[in-house]
Motif scaffolding. Structure first.
Motif, mmCIF file in Angstrom:
data_model
loop_
_atom_site.group_PDB
_atom_site.id
_atom_site.type_symbol
_atom_site.label_atom_id
_atom_site.label_comp_id
_atom_site.label_asym_id
_atom_site.label_seq_id
_atom_site.Cartn_x
_atom_site.Cartn_y
_atom_site.Cartn_z
ATOM 1 N N LYS A 127 -26.999 56.700 -22.918
ATOM 2 C CA LYS A 127 -27.465 57.111 -21.598
ATOM 3 C C LYS A 127 -28.873 56.583 -21.403
ATOM 4 O O LYS A 127 -29.748 56.783 -22.244
ATOM 5 N N THR A 128 -29.089 55.866 -20.290
ATOM 6 C CA THR A 128 -30.405 55.350 -19.959
ATOM 7 C C THR A 128 -30.893 56.023 -18.685
ATOM 8 O O THR A 128 -30.253 56.934 -18.165
ATOM 9 N N ASP A 129 -32.026 55.571 -18.180
ATOM 10 C CA ASP A 129 -32.554 56.163 -16.947
ATOM 11 C C ASP A 129 -31.595 55.992 -15.773
ATOM 12 O O ASP A 129 -31.585 56.806 -14.842
ATOM 13 N N PHE A 130 -30.777 54.937 -15.817
ATOM 14 C CA PHE A 130 -29.960 54.615 -14.653
ATOM 15 C C PHE A 130 -28.457 54.583 -14.915
ATOM 16 O O PHE A 130 -27.669 54.577 -13.966
ATOM 17 N N PHE A 131 -28.022 54.577 -16.188
ATOM 18 C CA PHE A 131 -26.607 54.387 -16.483
ATOM 19 C C PHE A 131 -26.140 55.303 -17.615
ATOM 20 O O PHE A 131 -26.899 55.631 -18.531
ATOM 21 N N THR A 132 -24.857 55.668 -17.530
ATOM 22 C CA THR A 132 -24.172 56.346 -18.626
ATOM 23 C C THR A 132 -23.043 55.445 -19.092
ATOM 24 O O THR A 132 -22.276 54.927 -18.267
ATOM 25 N N PHE A 133 -22.924 55.269 -20.407
ATOM 26 C CA PHE A 133 -21.926 54.387 -20.993
ATOM 27 C C PHE A 133 -20.950 55.227 -21.815
ATOM 28 O O PHE A 133 -21.368 56.021 -22.670
ATOM 29 N N GLU A 134 -19.653 55.041 -21.539
ATOM 30 C CA GLU A 134 -18.609 55.751 -22.273
ATOM 31 C C GLU A 134 -17.593 54.753 -22.825
ATOM 32 O O GLU A 134 -17.318 53.722 -22.199
ATOM 33 N N ALA A 135 -17.026 55.093 -23.982
ATOM 34 C CA ALA A 135 -15.964 54.282 -24.578
ATOM 35 C C ALA A 135 -14.670 55.085 -24.578
ATOM 36 O O ALA A 135 -14.671 56.284 -24.907
ATOM 37 N N PHE A 136 -13.579 54.441 -24.204
ATOM 38 C CA PHE A 136 -12.263 55.077 -24.188
ATOM 39 C C PHE A 136 -11.339 54.317 -25.137
ATOM 40 O O PHE A 136 -11.139 53.108 -24.973
ATOM 41 N N LEU A 137 -10.816 55.031 -26.123
ATOM 42 C CA LEU A 137 -9.926 54.409 -27.098
ATOM 43 C C LEU A 137 -8.614 54.027 -26.440
ATOM 44 O O LEU A 137 -7.949 54.856 -25.816
ATOM 45 N N LEU A 138 -8.228 52.776 -26.598
ATOM 46 C CA LEU A 138 -6.993 52.261 -26.018
ATOM 47 C C LEU A 138 -5.959 52.074 -27.129
ATOM 48 O O LEU A 138 -6.129 52.599 -28.222
ATOM 49 N N GLU A 139 -4.889 51.341 -26.858
ATOM 50 C CA GLU A 139 -3.810 51.203 -27.839
ATOM 51 C C GLU A 139 -3.478 49.723 -28.015
ATOM 52 O O GLU A 139 -2.825 49.105 -27.161
ATOM 53 N N HIS A 140 -3.955 49.158 -29.140
ATOM 54 C CA HIS A 140 -3.786 47.719 -29.343
ATOM 55 C C HIS A 140 -3.463 47.353 -30.794
ATOM 56 O O HIS A 140 -3.646 46.213 -31.195
ATOM 57 N N GLY A 141 -3.023 48.300 -31.578
ATOM 58 C CA GLY A 141 -2.738 47.992 -32.970
ATOM 59 C C GLY A 141 -3.958 48.081 -33.852
ATOM 60 O O GLY A 141 -3.884 48.561 -34.991
ATOM 61 N N SER A 144 -9.443 49.466 -30.292
ATOM 62 C CA SER A 144 -9.804 48.722 -29.090
ATOM 63 C C SER A 144 -10.276 49.704 -28.030
ATOM 64 O O SER A 144 -9.679 50.773 -27.859
ATOM 65 N N TYR A 145 -11.349 49.344 -27.330
ATOM 66 C CA TYR A 145 -11.972 50.262 -26.386
ATOM 67 C C TYR A 145 -12.051 49.670 -24.984
ATOM 68 O O TYR A 145 -12.140 48.449 -24.797
ATOM 69 N N GLY A 146 -12.054 50.568 -24.019
ATOM 70 C CA GLY A 146 -12.458 50.251 -22.661
ATOM 71 C C GLY A 146 -13.816 50.869 -22.420
ATOM 72 O O GLY A 146 -14.094 51.983 -22.883
ATOM 73 N N TYR A 147 -14.664 50.156 -21.727
ATOM 74 C CA TYR A 147 -16.012 50.646 -21.436
ATOM 75 C C TYR A 147 -16.109 51.070 -19.978
ATOM 76 O O TYR A 147 -15.757 50.303 -19.068
ATOM 77 N N ARG A 148 -16.576 52.277 -19.772
ATOM 78 C CA ARG A 148 -16.796 52.812 -18.423
ATOM 79 C C ARG A 148 -18.290 53.017 -18.242
ATOM 80 O O ARG A 148 -18.916 53.768 -19.006
ATOM 81 N N ILE A 149 -18.857 52.351 -17.257
ATOM 82 C CA ILE A 149 -20.301 52.373 -17.023
ATOM 83 C C ILE A 149 -20.545 52.999 -15.655
ATOM 84 O O ILE A 149 -20.054 52.496 -14.632
ATOM 85 N N THR A 150 -21.288 54.101 -15.635
ATOM 86 C CA THR A 150 -21.513 54.859 -14.409
ATOM 87 C C THR A 150 -22.986 54.814 -14.043
ATOM 88 O O THR A 150 -23.848 55.217 -14.838
ATOM 89 N N GLU A 151 -23.251 54.320 -12.857
ATOM 90 C CA GLU A 151 -24.622 54.275 -12.356
ATOM 91 C C GLU A 151 -25.040 55.646 -11.843
ATOM 92 O O GLU A 151 -24.241 56.374 -11.243
#
Length: 312
Positions: A127-141, A144-151
């Motif tokens: 988490k920074t002054d302007f953004f929150t970063f989250e990782a979501f576990l996906l399914e790839h063997g 593997s992650y998806g990144y969700r970045i929220t301003e």
């Protein structure tokens, strides 16, 4: 927000597409330029853009398959050789630190700028002054992650005309008022910036997925994203093949975008079997989710404040 697609091919490069890499520039914020994945040949792709390695300050690795990481050691070394001094942060699954440390050590590559490597897990990780970063576990063997970045939500527009009527001219006070703070005028009157601001502007959300087949975590990862960047390795007719290889079809991802309230969908990681062209894939995607794009390598897009996406 500007997206530049450096590599959009799956697995191995084709004559027209290199392997995975994307650069995201947050144009309204100083020093916010991020890379997602760094397949072999990424720094060569950068030579065809206006970007320099020193501008990139964060790299997000979705997973440790070679077409997503084999360009990373060379890029890190070149960034140092080019004289970059500013800090670089690298985020990725468990094993990314060992991969970087081992390749740099064996090749005797010395990094002259601060390099921080973080191994992430499912959930918020920065988490920074302007953004929150989250990782979501996906399914790839493999992991593997998806990144969700929220301003962060932005304050509304400051009513400059109303302030001028009070004798407040543009200058240092405007900065404090724009932030919703209270200030004291020369005449001793205290005013509250919040009283002179329009409605707040909701921050943008960008979701960038790693390789995956359909999984429940995709729904949270993509929910209400302004931009979703997602692999679409196969056509819908090859859904069984996609499932067996832990990948997604165009139809899978278009349906995800539709039910998740996504505003714009970008498909990448396109199988080289479609090297003849992506017309059929694009038609399939737009039949379900009209605001679908399939970028070529080196294509750039800007997300405007009103939510429109334009190619630049």
């Amino acid at each position: 927000m500007k997206l530049q697609f450096l590599g959009t091919c799956a697995g191995i490069p084709s004559k027209m597409r290199n392997v995975s890499s994307l650069v995201i520039q947050m144009l309204q914020y100083e020093n916010e330029c991020w890379m997602v994945d760094c397949g072999e040949g990424t720094q060569h792709q950068l030579l065809h853009s206006s970007l320099t390695l020193s501008k990139i300050n964060k790299i997000f690795i979705t997973h440790l398959h070679g077409d997503h990481i084999y360009g990373l050691p060379g890029l890190l070394g070149s960034r140092s050789f080019q004289g970059a001094k500013n800090k670089l942060q690298v985020f990725g699954p468990k094993g990314i630190k060992e991969f970087i440390d081992t390749t740099l050590t064996i090749s005797n590559t010395y990094i002259r700028y601060p390099l921080e490597i973080f191994e992430i897990d499912h959930g918020p990780f920065l988490k920074t002054d302007f953004f929150t970063f989250e990782a979501f576990l996906l399914e790839h063997g493999i992991e593997s992650y998806g990144y969700r970045i929220t301003e962060k939500d932005n304050h509304g527009t400051l009513d400059a005309n109303k302030l001028k009527q009070l004798g407040v001219s543009p200058g240092p006070l405007f900065k404090h008022l724009k932030a919703g703070k209270k200030v004291v005028l020369d005449n001793g009157r205290e005013i509250n910036g919040a009283d002179y601001l329009g409605p707040s502007q909701k921050g943008k959300v960008i979701a960038v997925g790693g390789d995956t087949r359909r999984t429940e975590n995709q729904n949270c990862f993509a929910r209400d994203a302004d931009i979703l960047v997602h692999e679409a390795t196969f056509l819908q007719k090859d859904e069984q093949l996609a499932y067996e290889h832990y990948h997604s079809t165009v139809g899978n991802v278009a349906e995800l975008a539709k039910r998740s309230g996504v505003k714009a969908l970008f498909l990448n990681h396109i199988s080289s079997r479609y090297s003849h062209g992506v017309g059929e894939l694009l038609e399939e995607g737009r039949s379900v989710f009209p605001n679908t794009f399939i970028p070529d390598d080196l294509q750039s897009y800007i997300l405007k404040k009103n939510g429109d996406v334009v190619e630049v």
